[in-house]
Design an enzyme around this catalytic site. Structure first.
Site: not given
Ligand SMILES: NC(=O)c1ccc[n+]([C@@H]2O[C@H](COP(=O)([O-])OP(=O)(O)OC[C@H]3O[C@@H](n4cnc5c(N)ncnc54)[C@H](OP(=O)(O)O)[C@@H]3O)[C@@H](O)[C@H]2O)c1
Length: 251
Positions: A146, A160
């Site tokens: 991130s 975080y």
């Molecule tokens: N969105 C943002 O603004 C943003 C910005 C910077 C970085 N990120 C990073 O990008 C990554 C994805 O974020 P996102 O926003 O796409 O999240 P999201 O929409 O909450 O999706 C998370 C995904 O990860 C899965 N997951 C969560 N915990 C898990 C575990 N313990 N084992 C296996 N799978 C797991 C979830 O599965 P389920 O569907 O079964 O829950 C879902 O498929 C993360 O590392 C986050 O920190 C996001």
């Protein structure tokens, strides 16, 4: 000029952790469109996982869903074994599973601290450790960190941001270790991206948007495109890097 000979197995296979929704799901679709068979993990969203498998199949690709919590190292090891049994090895690992809670440190429950460290750091390290022996020459490890590793911008992101800083340090230090194996490892650091975890129309949406230079959230597809680039032969000179894709959030 080719800078590297990529393996040409009959089946190139990628494994994406946290692939059922959000950024991970866009990566699954993109790598499938690039020609990979894509295995992905998730925890509880069966419907989204099944729908993604169908979407990829309808587009002419192959995706395989595994319900496996990344914090359970035995469950993840079984996924790696299954993937390797199918394809004889692994070509790409994308560590996307993760997330976090924003709160001032004194208000942040210890369970939330442990949970962020468990998925964002420990699970990522153990998934990488499990995958390395199976990654073929020219293989790629891509972490989803991130921009908060570099710039937090708001109160409440101490733990975080720390976990994502750990991902950046891990990526950098691991890069040298992987050179003899012909592997690269890089860290993609998104800024605010519209997902279930961080919806652009959610409670923090307006405040976040006001800090993004391009005045909009990113889309998971944009992050997936950068991940796709990192899998190409042309990206062979890039390793140990942390790449911000943040619409100028940190500018
Ligand atoms: N969105 C943002 O603004 C943003 C910005 C910077 C970085 N990120 C990073 O990008 C990554 C994805 O974020 P996102 O926003 O796409 O999240 P999201 O929409 O909450 O999706 C998370 C995904 O990860 C899965 N997951 C969560 N915990 C898990 C575990 N313990 N084992 C296996 N799978 C797991 C979830 O599965 P389920 O569907 O079964 O829950 C879902 O498929 C993360 O590392 C986050 O920190 C996001």
């Amino acid at each position: 000029m080719r800078t590297e000979i990529m393996p040409s197995p009959t089946e190139r296979i990628a494994l994406v952790t946290g692939g059922s929704r959000g950024i991970g799901a866009a990566i699954v679709q993109r790598l499938a469109a690039d020609g990979y068979t894509v295995a992905f993990t998730y925890v509880s969203s069966h419907t989204a996982a099944d729908a993604l498998v169908d979407t990829v199949r309808d587009a002419g690709g192959t995706a395989i869903a595994y319900q496996a919590d990344g914090t359970d190292e035995e469950a993840f090891a079984a996924v790696v074994e299954s993937v390797v049994n199918r394809a004889g090895g692994l070509d790409v690992l994308v560590n996307s599973a993760g997330g976090g809670t924003w709160s001032e440190l004194t208000e942040l429950p210890v369970a939330e601290i442990d949970s962020m460290i468990a998925i964002n750091v420990r699970a990522l390290v153990l998934a990488t450790r499990a995958a390395i022996p199976h990654l073929r020459e020219g293989g790629r490890i891509i972490n989803i960190g991130s921009v908060n590793a570099d710039y937090t911008g708001f109160v409440g992101g101490s733990v975080y941001s720390m976990t994502k800083g750990a991902v950046a340090s891990f990526t950098k230090a691991l890069a040298r270790e992987l050179v003899p194996r012909g592997l690269t490892v890089n860290n993609v650091q998104p800024g605010p991206v519209h997902t279930d975890a961080n919806p652009s129309d959610g409670p923090a949406g307006e405040t976040l948007r006001s800090r993004i230079a391009v005045e909009r959230f990113g889309s998971p597809v944009e992050v997936a495109a950068l991940v796709s680039y990192l899998t190409t032969p042309e990206a062979a000179f890039m390793t140990g890097a942390s790449l911000n894709i943040d619409g100028g959030f940190s500018a």
